[in-house]
Design an enzyme around this catalytic site. Structure first.
Site, PDB file in Angstrom:
ATOM      1  N   ASP A  13       0.805  -1.222   0.000  1.00  0.00           N
ATOM      2  CA  ASP A  13       0.000   0.000   0.000  1.00  0.00           C
ATOM      3  C   ASP A  13       0.844   1.281   0.000  1.00  0.00           C
ATOM      4  O   ASP A  13       0.648   2.169   0.834  1.00  0.00           O
ATOM      5  CB  ASP A  13      -0.933   0.021   1.221  1.00  0.00           C
ATOM      6  N   GLU A 188     -11.129   0.462  -3.792  1.00  0.00           N
ATOM      7  CA  GLU A 188     -10.488   0.830  -2.525  1.00  0.00           C
ATOM      8  C   GLU A 188      -9.347   1.797  -2.823  1.00  0.00           C
ATOM      9  O   GLU A 188      -9.167   2.244  -3.950  1.00  0.00           O
ATOM     10  CB  GLU A 188      -9.960  -0.425  -1.805  1.00  0.00           C
TER      11      GLU A 188
END
Length: 549
Positions: A13, A188
């Site tokens: 991420d 997301e």
């Protein structure tokens, strides 16, 4: 050329930002502490571990959180008007019944090495929250709003809410404004930016598995409506679009692409440089094939990008397939320090590259009691979700040799110390010294925990003397990981069976996901939590050029 991944091993991420001529990447840390590693570079090629944003293990308190919970998807931004770095992060507390109970927080600092402000609570409507600083001084929080209702599409839409820095709270309720730029589903990882007259929303779609991707949309109003990029996805490992909105499973192994070294490419952020270059960092993985197991976890890769005349972001070389090799920046080269292969523990402070699950390593580590050695105070078992004394570093290659030397006198079978290969509290293997009641003497042996099932190997039990140092070694050779030991550091003997390296992965674990494999030293005292073990050094030698096959 730059070879991807630029941050090998567990570096999921990634979020990139710039201050002047310095570039920084923050990555997720989940249950590992210290939290939110931050890397620094001046040339986009060479990256050094610079600091950690979370250094107070009591806030957030990660103890007793299952694997894959904890700190998710940090967003690192720099606001020039404030001369402040901002980090927004989520603490995932539970995923039971697919509720995804998360609390999102904000911290700030003038310097990325701290001190950091006290955390400000934002909201709990969903995960992957990030911050956008508009040029009119307003600030906004965007996040995935996790959908819990049965008849609604999962996981839910992207929502936005204004943040008031004076009152240190969001203004009103988050509002849904974006449901994706494709039909891949599982949207997301939202990031808002602005360029010219347009606001851009960058998201991940397809799930953080084999159908992962990077998509964009834009609007002339921050609240929307947003139009989808006609060429979505702009970066991926699987270029073809399919409608997967009805399947909210994140992994989707059926979309493995044999044409790409980099799998799971998605969850991205980008930065524009003063020299006109644009760079995007994204999550990626390199699985063992055909098992499709990613022992190194989700890693960080980088791509060169460009803006088109009509205002869309594209990969510089055309197409949208994530590239293993990328042309270097025109920025001057800036070599940086790498983590040392060998640590002789000559310093009175712990090296920056060490981590522990859920707790601060300094609570069980002593570097002063015996100069040149590190002393670990034993606590709970490696299966514990509470306090376990594991001092580890990230596995960055599946071709690696890990060696240590231990001085340890166990008084009970409850006392153990040694070398560990650890994915999570339900999946690890361990070469350890302990007191054997069968031998009525100290011994070394090997233990395995595989998806929560413990297995000992009595045939590996070996008599050893106390007061004599023992060298312990782990050799990771692709799919096979084997332990060895020595009494002189020169001649090593194998002990126990070899283990399947591929099983240390998101895909094989039944209890954890999203992280990666670690190697380290550990000490246990399941009786009084006070017995100690001394380690003379920790050596990690890895072939970073080796392919995962």
């Amino acid at each position: 050329m730059i070879q991807n991944p630029i941050l090998p091993g567990f570096h999921a991420d990634p979020c990139i930002c710039r201050k002047g001529d310095d570039f920084y990447i923050a990555v997720s840390s989940f249950e590992w502490f210290p939290g939110i590693p931050i890397y620094h570079s001046k040339d986009m090629k060479n990256w050094e571990l610079y600091s950690h944003a979370l250094t107070n293990a009591e806030d957030p308190d990660l103890k007793k959180l299952p694997s894959a919970k904890g700190i998710w998807a940090p967003c690192l931004t720099y606001c020039e008007a404030d001369d402040l770095f901002y980090v927004v992060y989520g603490v995932m507390n539970s995923m039971n019944a697919r509720y995804f109970d998360v609390d999102n927080y904000l911290i700030t600092a003038k310097d990325l090495r701290g001190p950091w402000s006290e955390p400000v609570y934002l909201h709990s409507s969903g995960f992957d929250a990030s911050m956008f600083h508009d040029d009119d001084g307003k600030k906004y929080i965007v996040a995935l709003e996790w959908e819990t209702r049965t008849e609604y599409e999962k996981p839910g839409p992207i929502c936005i809410v204004e943040y008031d820095p004076a009152q240190k709270k969001v203004v009103g309720m988050p509002k849904a404004f974006w449901r994706g730029g494709t039909d891949r589903g599982c949207i997301e990882a939202p990031h808002l930016t602005k360029r010219g007259n347009y606001y851009y929303i960058m998201c991940a779609e397809g799930g953080t598995g084999y159908y992962h991707s990077v998509t964009m949309g834009r609007s002339e109003n921050v609240w929307g409506p947003y139009e989808a990029d006609p060429c979505n996805p702009i970066v991926t490992s699987v270029p073809e679009n399919h409608n997967e909105r009805a399947d909210w499973d994140h992994l989707k192994p059926r979309y493995y692409n044999p044409e790409s070294k980099l799998q799971k490419s998605g969850h991205a952020s980008y930065v524009d440089l003063p020299n006109g270059e644009t760079w995007l960092v994204h999550l990626t993985s390199r699985p063992f094939v055909p098992e499709l197991r990613c022992t190194l976890g989700r890693e960080t890769a980088i791509q060169r990008m460009k803006w088109t005349e009509d205002g869309w972001l594209r990969m510089e070389n055309g197409g949208n397939m994530a590239q293993e090799f990328v042309e270097e920046s025109k920025l001057p080269g800036y070599p940086v320090k790498k983590l040392p292969q060998r640590d002789d523990f000559d310093s009175e402070t712990l090296g920056i590259g060490y981590y522990a699950p859920r707790i601060d390593p300094v609570t069980f580590v002593d570097l002063k009691a015996r100069p040149g050695w590190i002393r670990l105070r034993g606590q709970e078992s490696g299966c514990s979700l509470n306090k376990t004394s594991i001092l580890a570093r990230k596995l960055t290659s599946v071709q690696a040799v890990v060696t240590t030397k231990v001085d340890f006198t166990p008084l009970s079978y409850q006392h153990t110390a040694g070398l560990i290969l650890y994915y999570d509290n339900m999946n690890f293997v361990y070469l350890y010294k302990y007191f054997s009641d069968t031998l009525n003497h100290s011994a070394i042996s090997v233990m395995q925990v595989e998806n929560g099932i413990k297995r000992e190997f009595p045939e590996a039990r070996t008599f050893v003397e106390d007061g004599q140092d023992i060298w312990m070694r782990l050799e990771i050779k692709g799919r096979k990981s084997c332990f060895k030991w020595s009494l002189d550091g020169d001649t090593y003997k194998e002990i126990g069976p070899c283990f399947d390296t591929t099983k240390f992965s998101d895909e094989y674990s039944e209890f954890g996901e999203f992280t990666g494999t670690f190697v380290g030293i550990t000490c246990g005292d399941r009786m009084l939590h006070q017995h100690t073990a001394d380690f003379d050094f920790f050596e990690y030698v890895a072939d970073e050029t080796a392919d995962v096959k």
